[in-house]
Design a protein around this motif. Sequence first.
Motif, PDB file in Angstrom:
ATOM      1  N   LYS A 384      40.166  44.660  48.128  1.00 45.72           N
ATOM      2  CA  LYS A 384      41.531  44.296  48.493  1.00 45.72           C
ATOM      3  C   LYS A 384      42.472  45.158  47.666  1.00 45.72           C
ATOM      4  CE  LYS A 384      40.569  39.608  50.014  1.00 45.72           C
ATOM      5  NZ  LYS A 384      40.913  38.165  49.898  1.00 45.72           N
ATOM      6  N   LYS A 385      43.550  45.565  48.272  1.00 48.12           N
ATOM      7  CA  LYS A 385      44.379  46.625  47.701  1.00 48.12           C
ATOM      8  C   LYS A 385      44.899  46.309  46.300  1.00 48.12           C
ATOM      9  CE  LYS A 385      47.181  48.642  50.567  1.00 48.12           C
ATOM     10  NZ  LYS A 385      48.350  48.978  51.407  1.00 48.12           N
ATOM     11  N   TYR A 386      45.316  45.076  46.066  1.00 45.63           N
ATOM     12  CA  TYR A 386      46.028  44.772  44.824  1.00 45.63           C
ATOM     13  C   TYR A 386      45.209  43.977  43.800  1.00 45.63           C
ATOM     14  CZ  TYR A 386      49.897  46.007  47.913  1.00 45.63           C
ATOM     15  OH  TYR A 386      50.718  46.651  48.793  1.00 45.63           O
ATOM     16  N   ASN A 387      44.389  43.019  44.264  1.00 49.68           N
ATOM     17  CA  ASN A 387      43.780  42.045  43.354  1.00 49.68           C
ATOM     18  C   ASN A 387      42.816  42.645  42.339  1.00 49.68           C
ATOM     19  OD1 ASN A 387      45.211  40.087  44.608  1.00 49.68           O
ATOM     20  ND2 ASN A 387      43.484  39.021  45.517  1.00 49.68           N
ATOM     21  N   TRP A 388      42.233  43.783  42.644  1.00 53.14           N
ATOM     22  CA  TRP A 388      41.217  44.331  41.750  1.00 53.14           C
ATOM     23  C   TRP A 388      41.801  44.775  40.418  1.00 53.14           C
ATOM     24  CZ3 TRP A 388      35.983  46.232  43.415  1.00 53.14           C
ATOM     25  CH2 TRP A 388      35.546  45.550  44.551  1.00 53.14           C
ATOM     26  N   GLN A 389      43.103  44.937  40.342  1.00 49.27           N
ATOM     27  CA  GLN A 389      43.736  45.233  39.052  1.00 49.27           C
ATOM     28  C   GLN A 389      43.502  44.114  38.049  1.00 49.27           C
ATOM     29  OE1 GLN A 389      48.013  46.830  39.683  1.00 49.27           O
ATOM     30  NE2 GLN A 389      47.533  45.656  41.499  1.00 49.27           N
ATOM     31  N   LEU A 390      43.279  42.904  38.562  1.00 50.57           N
ATOM     32  CA  LEU A 390      43.207  41.722  37.713  1.00 50.57           C
ATOM     33  C   LEU A 390      41.799  41.409  37.232  1.00 50.57           C
ATOM     34  CD1 LEU A 390      45.539  39.451  39.881  1.00 50.57           C
ATOM     35  CD2 LEU A 390      46.166  40.930  37.975  1.00 50.57           C
ATOM     36  N   ILE A 391      40.841  42.262  37.536  1.00 47.54           N
ATOM     37  CA  ILE A 391      39.451  41.979  37.167  1.00 47.54           C
ATOM     38  C   ILE A 391      39.268  41.710  35.674  1.00 47.54           C
ATOM     39  CG2 ILE A 391      37.206  43.153  36.910  1.00 47.54           C
ATOM     40  CD1 ILE A 391      37.481  44.022  39.809  1.00 47.54           C
ATOM     41  N   PRO A 392      39.878  42.456  34.757  1.00 44.84           N
ATOM     42  CA  PRO A 392      39.642  42.170  33.341  1.00 44.84           C
ATOM     43  C   PRO A 392      40.358  40.929  32.826  1.00 44.84           C
ATOM     44  CG  PRO A 392      41.180  43.969  33.566  1.00 44.84           C
ATOM     45  CD  PRO A 392      40.689  43.672  34.951  1.00 44.84           C
ATOM     46  N   SER A 393      41.147  40.277  33.664  1.00 43.46           N
ATOM     47  CA  SER A 393      41.898  39.099  33.228  1.00 43.46           C
ATOM     48  C   SER A 393      41.226  37.834  33.766  1.00 43.46           C
ATOM     49  CB  SER A 393      43.333  39.168  33.745  1.00 43.46           C
ATOM     50  OG  SER A 393      43.364  38.898  35.145  1.00 43.46           O
ATOM     51  N   LYS A 394      41.826  36.678  33.468  1.00 44.98           N
ATOM     52  CA  LYS A 394      41.354  35.406  34.018  1.00 44.98           C
ATOM     53  C   LYS A 394      42.310  34.882  35.087  1.00 44.98           C
ATOM     54  CE  LYS A 394      38.151  33.059  31.023  1.00 44.98           C
ATOM     55  NZ  LYS A 394      37.863  31.803  30.310  1.00 44.98           N
ATOM     56  N   MET A 395      43.075  35.802  35.669  1.00 40.56           N
ATOM     57  CA  MET A 395      44.064  35.394  36.654  1.00 40.56           C
ATOM     58  C   MET A 395      43.445  35.130  38.021  1.00 40.56           C
ATOM     59  SD  MET A 395      47.042  38.046  35.476  1.00 40.56           S
ATOM     60  CE  MET A 395      48.120  37.624  36.823  1.00 40.56           C
ATOM     61  N   LEU A 396      42.246  35.628  38.246  1.00 37.20           N
ATOM     62  CA  LEU A 396      41.530  35.340  39.485  1.00 37.20           C
ATOM     63  C   LEU A 396      40.626  34.141  39.265  1.00 37.20           C
ATOM     64  CD1 LEU A 396      40.391  38.981  40.399  1.00 37.20           C
ATOM     65  CD2 LEU A 396      42.273  37.709  41.443  1.00 37.20           C
ATOM     66  N   SER A 397      40.408  33.338  40.307  1.00 43.41           N
ATOM     67  CA  SER A 397      39.429  32.259  40.196  1.00 43.41           C
ATOM     68  C   SER A 397      38.064  32.874  39.927  1.00 43.41           C
ATOM     69  CB  SER A 397      39.385  31.431  41.480  1.00 43.41           C
ATOM     70  OG  SER A 397      38.761  32.169  42.523  1.00 43.41           O
TER      71      SER A 397
END
Length: 607
Positions: A384-397
Amino acid sequence: MRRFALGMMTSAALMAGLASQVQASSKDYSKSTKTDLVTKIMGNKSYQVYSSLKLEEVTKKVKTKTKEKKKYTVKKRKKKYTVKKKSKKGKTKYKTVKQVKYKWVTKTAYKNVKKKEWKFGKKLTASADFRYAHVQSKSYKVKDGKRYYYIYVDGRPVGYVNEKAFALSKANVVSQVSLVNNPSDSVGFNAKDAINYVTDQHGSLVDNDSVEISCKSAELNISDTGYVSSRKAGTAVLTFKYGKAKATSKLTVRGDAKEGISSADVTPVKTDLPEIETWSANDGARLSSSSTITSKDAVSSSHKYWATKTMSGNAKGADIETIFYHPAVLSAPGSSNLEAKVSSAVQGIDFYDNDLVTSNLDLGQADNWEARGHMVYYNMRKVKKYNWQLIPSKMLSFNTWLSYIKNIKVSPYMKLGHGQSVGSTKKYVYVLANWNRSNNWSNSQELIRVKKSTMEIDKIWTFKVWNGSAKYPRIFLNADVIDDNTLLALFHNASKHRYEYWKISRSGDSFKAKEVGATGSDLISNSAEVQGFVWNSAYDVYYIAFNDYLFKIGAGLDGKTDAGKLLNYYKFDTGRREFEGLSSYGPELYVNLNHPTETLKVNHITK
């Protein structure tokens, strides 16, 4: 007796010591044993990963048994007397007597006892899901004599796993290395390049400098610094050892010293280019690679840049538009050493169908002689275009994050060179790991093959390309892989103000080189470095990228275009974000920009 007494004292002291250990562990039950932040290599066995591991105080009903002496009375008939009569048997009289007796009785009871027990948190997933991820740890807890490490996966804090999930005391090296016979190679082959990873007894990555390397050969030797000369033919067995970890690699220096000698005899095609300059890389965007990301850092809209200048004068002859924002980083905060840090500073990209591979070097590392970094594989079917930026964080379920992680693979720390000579096929990724500050030396060029299934190196070759002799070498800083046996490479002949295009073919372990085109121009007049090179098979053209310029040149490989002829150029206003890598698959063309790292698709360029 003295010996026996001493033994009793020793046992007592031992019991006291154990008791003190229990008390100490009870006192510090909430604490972990901290270590340096280290990279962990996952093994083949799968273990459960838990969200937490705590030593908690619990109350349990404990069954107890006690024995007591119980008094009881029994009645017993006792003979009193016998009456005798004539001609008849005597008749016995009895009386009942009470007798007191005792017996041992076991009594069962229950009482509440407080004790401390290890408690696992929620079951998250199996460690096998992280087999090809970048796993790190900086603490562990000991339960029942076993270490459970708290792990970070691709930068995100996850949970605890038994250390048996790691590859303990393992050495993984390239099984075969084939070197070109090069009498003019002043450096030789660095044996450390053959290492995928070596681990200690706890599964932590060992620095390559700590690995003992030996060479067994009748013809070849290894230097004190770990280099094997390729100036003469021969075979050797390299042994890599650290503690109980051990592995071997077979190294061969091929016999033909004339292999790779060719001729640069193609007449370059002249261009009518005006003097074109671009900004210096030192003036480009300077955003550091962060080890954390917040919602404010994440980009939530696409970039679209139109060409502002073309050779035809059409100010909108092409545009580039974001298709994917890369993860901010893929390593834990505090990853200071280069082996541990998977930077978002991408130097090269390549597409094959829906597979995207990138070469990731930390900022400033691409210019180093032994430049090393990581390669990252993405399954773009799931991107997905945007969400993969958040992989190192806990912002994704966790479940969303896990679905992304299963579609990413991170290579071991490996040699990448400048990182822009990247190509791939269905099964393999290739890197031409040359130093971009070599000043066109006559040393051999190193081609590394990586298996997509594991993202580990499985073969290394070296080759050389000389125009007639070692006096006129051709070192390629940019190349594109056409298939598993063919490279197309770009060489800037600065002294003659031209670009040369070379086809390098492999047969078995031997390489042949042929010049297949040349353009009579420097393209950019102020000595800017090439930032990407690719062949587009659908239109039989080369694309050459500089900081903000893209040049389209005929390849002439299948007769559709004239080899070396400049067809067009495009200037993009990217806010001084330089191009970092080009890729093509079928008719499509892709470019990469950093700060933030994003891959963009080129549109309208064939018109």
